[in-house]
Scaffold this active site. Sequence first.
Site, short mmCIF file in Angstrom:
data_model
loop_
_atom_site.label_atom_id
_atom_site.label_comp_id
_atom_site.label_asym_id
_atom_site.label_seq_id
_atom_site.Cartn_x
_atom_site.Cartn_y
_atom_site.Cartn_z
CB ALA A 65 -1.61 3.55 -7.81
N GLY A 110 -0.44 4.80 -12.75
CA GLY A 110 0.26 5.92 -12.11
C GLY A 110 1.67 6.10 -12.65
CD GLU A 113 -2.54 8.64 -13.62
OE1 GLU A 113 -2.31 7.73 -12.80
OE2 GLU A 113 -3.54 9.36 -13.57
CD GLU A 133 -5.15 3.93 -14.49
OE1 GLU A 133 -5.32 3.74 -15.72
OE2 GLU A 133 -4.21 4.59 -14.03
N1 COA Z 1 0.40 -2.72 -7.56
C1 COA Z 1 0.85 -3.62 -6.67
N2 COA Z 1 1.68 -4.63 -7.01
C2 COA Z 1 2.05 -4.72 -8.29
C3 COA Z 1 1.63 -3.82 -9.27
C4 COA Z 1 0.76 -2.77 -8.85
N3 COA Z 1 0.33 -1.84 -9.69
N4 COA Z 1 2.16 -4.15 -10.45
C5 COA Z 1 2.91 -5.25 -10.22
N5 COA Z 1 2.85 -5.57 -8.92
C6 COA Z 1 3.51 -6.71 -8.25
C7 COA Z 1 2.82 -8.03 -8.52
O1 COA Z 1 1.71 -8.19 -7.64
C8 COA Z 1 3.92 -8.99 -8.26
O2 COA Z 1 4.09 -9.14 -6.88
P1 COA Z 1 4.32 -10.62 -6.23
O3 COA Z 1 5.60 -11.11 -6.86
O4 COA Z 1 4.43 -10.37 -4.77
O5 COA Z 1 3.14 -11.44 -6.64
C9 COA Z 1 5.15 -8.27 -8.78
O6 COA Z 1 4.80 -6.88 -8.78
C10 COA Z 1 5.53 -8.65 -10.20
O7 COA Z 1 4.40 -8.47 -11.02
P2 COA Z 1 3.76 -9.64 -11.92
O8 COA Z 1 2.34 -9.30 -12.18
O9 COA Z 1 4.02 -10.97 -11.30
O10 COA Z 1 4.63 -9.53 -13.24
P3 COA Z 1 4.18 -9.94 -14.72
O11 COA Z 1 5.41 -9.87 -15.54
O12 COA Z 1 3.41 -11.18 -14.71
O13 COA Z 1 3.18 -8.74 -15.18
C11 COA Z 1 2.44 -6.47 -15.41
C12 COA Z 1 3.65 -7.42 -15.31
C13 COA Z 1 2.99 -5.05 -15.37
C14 COA Z 1 1.69 -6.72 -16.71
C15 COA Z 1 1.51 -6.73 -14.21
O14 COA Z 1 2.28 -6.70 -13.02
C16 COA Z 1 0.39 -5.73 -14.07
O15 COA Z 1 -0.56 -5.78 -14.81
N6 COA Z 1 0.48 -4.82 -13.07
C17 COA Z 1 -0.58 -3.91 -12.76
C18 COA Z 1 -0.64 -2.79 -13.79
C19 COA Z 1 -1.81 -1.87 -13.47
O16 COA Z 1 -2.96 -2.23 -13.59
N7 COA Z 1 -1.48 -0.63 -13.05
C20 COA Z 1 -2.47 0.33 -12.75
C21 COA Z 1 -2.79 0.30 -11.30
S1 COA Z 1 -4.08 1.47 -10.91
#
Ligand code: COA
Length: 324
Positions: A65, A110, A113, A133
């Site tokens: 999400a 999400g 999910e 989460e």
């Molecule tokens: N919500 C909003 N933005 C998200 C996102 C999310 N769940 N997951 C990734 N993004 C965005 C990042 O903020 C980033 O945006 P920016 O370039 O404007 O800063 C872009 O997507 C790329 O992500 P980034 O974190 O820079 O890539 P990474 O390779 O360093 O890491 C992940 C990849 C997947 C490990 C990391 O993005 C992450 O942990 N995401 C969240 C996962 C999560 O907790 N999901 C559950 C949400 S309830």
Amino acid sequence: MYKTLLTDLADNILTVMINRPDKLNALNKEVMSELGEVVEEIYTNKDIRSAIITGAGQRAFVAGADISEFLGLTSEQGRELSAKGSEIFFRIASSPKPIAAAVNGFALGGGCELAMACHFRLCVPTAKFGQPEAGLGLIPGYGGTQRLTQLVGRGRAIEIMLTGRMVEAIEAHTMGLVNYIVTEPDELLTKTRELLSVINEKAPLAIARVIECANIAAGDGLAYSSGHSTHSTHRHGGASSGGGRTTNKADASWEPDPFGGEARPDDNSSSLPSGLPGARADGSGMKNGFTREQQAFGECFATMDMQEGANAFLAKRKPHFTGH
Ligand code: COA
């Protein structure tokens, strides 16, 4: 037609690609709203017999999400967000037409999910699954606590949700979270379409009933059965909700048959699950799943497709099913 989704209909298979690659296809309000719309399209468009959900780009299926929309929400708004998202994913899980997840990268929060709400999953070798989460002070809110437990068992599910760790494709396959790992990433969609093409040759009304009965066994849909709906944009309690049916006539009505087949009777609801949370714990969910299977088996005998299937077998020819 959609702003955040790319769709393509070919050979009766609708491919839905979530298209926010710069945000790793995170599910913001707009994506969720359009996902809800496209699911209704899958239900109602007679040219669609099955569907694929995948993510744009090389990196992510869906990374969760959209966290940027979380700050400032009240507890009540959080509950509403969860209820709305859960209903859309429930509609995916309950779709009478098969929906496959083609997981092309991260499937987190999400995203995991969403993949689990689909009827089965294929992934690339670099795919990573997880429910991170708890590390954000949250819990999965779109059905993840239920579907992960259904798919991989309570012990594994709790450990994955508590640690928030990423589950690699091979482990996901070993534990039953994904059906197939497609070794060549470029072939993910091709292989998914091949699998759906095999399914598309089967009898649509039988397929819908298999999904419905399997969903009852999995307990999917029970959350929607107590009659408290918190949302209004999408109908529920439909054709495949099975265990989700209530005794309320309005909620219990069947979906119009997407294949134009015979409408189902307003069947004997009293023999179906009460929908109370304990329905499976005391075994009655399973019992009612068997009851519904027997009823659905009988319904098949009233279809032209069943006559066609049996006649084609006996005549040693390929059947041609029309969904009637
Ligand atoms: N919500 C909003 N933005 C998200 C996102 C999310 N769940 N997951 C990734 N993004 C965005 C990042 O903020 C980033 O945006 P920016 O370039 O404007 O800063 C872009 O997507 C790329 O992500 P980034 O974190 O820079 O890539 P990474 O390779 O360093 O890491 C992940 C990849 C997947 C490990 C990391 O993005 C992450 O942990 N995401 C969240 C996962 C999560 O907790 N999901 C559950 C949400 S309830």
